[in-house]
Design a protein around this motif. Structure first.
Motif, PDB file in Angstrom:
ATOM      1  N   LEU A   1       0.862  -1.175   0.000  1.00  9.28           N
ATOM      2  CA  LEU A   1       0.000   0.000   0.000  1.00  9.28           C
ATOM      3  C   LEU A   1       0.901   1.228   0.000  1.00  9.28           C
ATOM      4  O   LEU A   1       1.451   1.613   1.030  1.00  9.28           O
ATOM      5  CB  LEU A   1      -0.911   0.012   1.237  1.00  9.28           C
ATOM      6  N   SER A   2       1.066   1.821  -1.159  1.00  6.33           N
ATOM      7  CA  SER A   2       1.991   2.938  -1.320  1.00  6.33           C
ATOM      8  C   SER A   2       1.323   4.276  -1.014  1.00  6.33           C
ATOM      9  O   SER A   2       0.095   4.390  -0.985  1.00  6.33           O
ATOM     10  CB  SER A   2       2.528   2.943  -2.757  1.00  6.33           C
ATOM     11  N   ALA A   3       2.147   5.311  -0.825  1.00  7.52           N
ATOM     12  CA  ALA A   3       1.632   6.662  -0.617  1.00  7.52           C
ATOM     13  C   ALA A   3       1.470   7.399  -1.939  1.00  7.52           C
ATOM     14  O   ALA A   3       1.063   8.550  -1.962  1.00  7.52           O
ATOM     15  CB  ALA A   3       2.573   7.449   0.287  1.00  7.52           C
ATOM     16  N   ASP A   4       1.796   6.717  -3.041  1.00  9.65           N
ATOM     17  CA  ASP A   4       1.677   7.346  -4.350  1.00  9.65           C
ATOM     18  C   ASP A   4       1.239   6.327  -5.395  1.00  9.65           C
ATOM     19  O   ASP A   4       0.955   5.165  -5.072  1.00  9.65           O
ATOM     20  CB  ASP A   4       3.005   7.991  -4.755  1.00  9.65           C
ATOM     21  N   SER A   5       1.183   6.758  -6.632  1.00  9.52           N
ATOM     22  CA  SER A   5       0.839   5.850  -7.730  1.00  9.52           C
ATOM     23  C   SER A   5       2.062   5.526  -8.584  1.00  9.52           C
ATOM     24  O   SER A   5       2.066   4.531  -9.312  1.00  9.52           O
ATOM     25  CB  SER A   5      -0.251   6.478  -8.615  1.00  9.52           C
TER      26      SER A   5
END
Length: 282
Positions: free
Chosen positions: A92-96
């Protein structure tokens, strides 16, 4: 360059440690079935979303009985660990950007990349009255008339929340005025810590950080910057893809999305052709 090499070396060492741990705890071949069922789902998650994930996992475990293990850290560090073979099941990243890069490099399960949250920015100060009046309409003028000595933001070159902060300042016509006043944190977590500790008088932080800590600030509209899409991917090498898919579906459910929004993230909907739409509040 030296910082990058050291960063990569530390990530590699962390991965080797994880792999060694997994290997040393392996069971004989006769127990493989039992081992697989008792192994927790390894969730690598960006630090900014970790508190919300912990709340959601309580209900997820009750519903599915799936055991989980959280590995929290900076998205960039987790990205490197995955590329070096870290035994995670879902990221689950903080960006794309990083999920897209992992997808393009063949590290992800096909069609598993999904947007699970939309980050929001807020202007925050731990110094009393330093942001008065706290109204969006007067914010640009107030910052121009009485600019703080220093303004903390996450580094726009490496952090998604920093990139959005720069775009928001540009939108308000303030970027040039603040060029020499910026204190750039490695990530949004460091930026929030700098302001909360009063090391820096004011900063642009994640709205979720304020909600979680019962703090107040000035919410910056998502229309002031490109969407901070926080995306997840399922690791192709994972042995628990079914469990990871259940978590992905759970996070995208209406109930979970309502919880995520309640913790300071923006609401989102999907069109019929699955294009992301953000429900702007301003």
């Amino acid at each position: 360059m030296l910082r990058f090499l050291l960063y990569s070396l530390l990530s590699c060492c962390f991965v080797i440690s994880l792999l060694t741990s997994v290997s040393s705890n392996a069971q004989p071949s006769a127990d493989k079935g039992k081992q697989a069922s008792s192994t927790p789902l390894r969730i690598a998650v960006a630090a900014n979303f970790t508190p919300v994930l912990k709340v959601l996992l309580e209900d997820f475990r009750k519903q599915t009985g799936i055991k989980t293990q959280i590995i929290s850290g900076a998205s960039g560090a987790i990205f490197l660990q995955i590329k070096h073979g870290a035994p995670y099941d879902i990221f689950l990243s903080a960006d794309s950007r990083r999920p897209k890069q992992l997808e393009q490099a063949g590290f992800t399960l096909k069609n598993s990349r999904k947007t699970y949250a939309i980050g929001q920015l807020a202007l925050y100060s731990a110094t009393k009255n330093s942001l008065e009046p706290l109204s969006l309409e007067q914010l640009p003028l107030n910052l121009l008339k009485s600019p703080p000595a220093r303004l903390a933001i996450a580094n726009p070159d490496i952090a998604p929340y920093g990139k959005a902060a720069k775009e928001a300042l540009n939108h308000m016509g303030l970027w040039q005025a603040y060029q020499n006043r910026l204190i750039k944190g490695i990530n949004i977590g460091q930026t929030f810590a700098q302001v909360r500790s009063k090391a820096v008088s004011s900063g642009i932080v994640a709205n979720s950080q304020l909600v979680i800590n019962n703090l107040s600030g000035v919410l910056i509209p998502t229309s002031y910057h490109q969407a901070i899409e926080q995306q997840l991917i399922i690791i192709r090498a994972s042995k628990q893809q079914v469990a990871a898919k259940k978590l992905s579906d759970y996070l995208l459910s209406a109930k979970s999305q309502a919880t995520i929004v309640s913790y300071g993230y923006a609401a989102m909907t999907l069109t019929n052709n699955s294009e992301l739409m953000i429900d702007h509040e301003f």
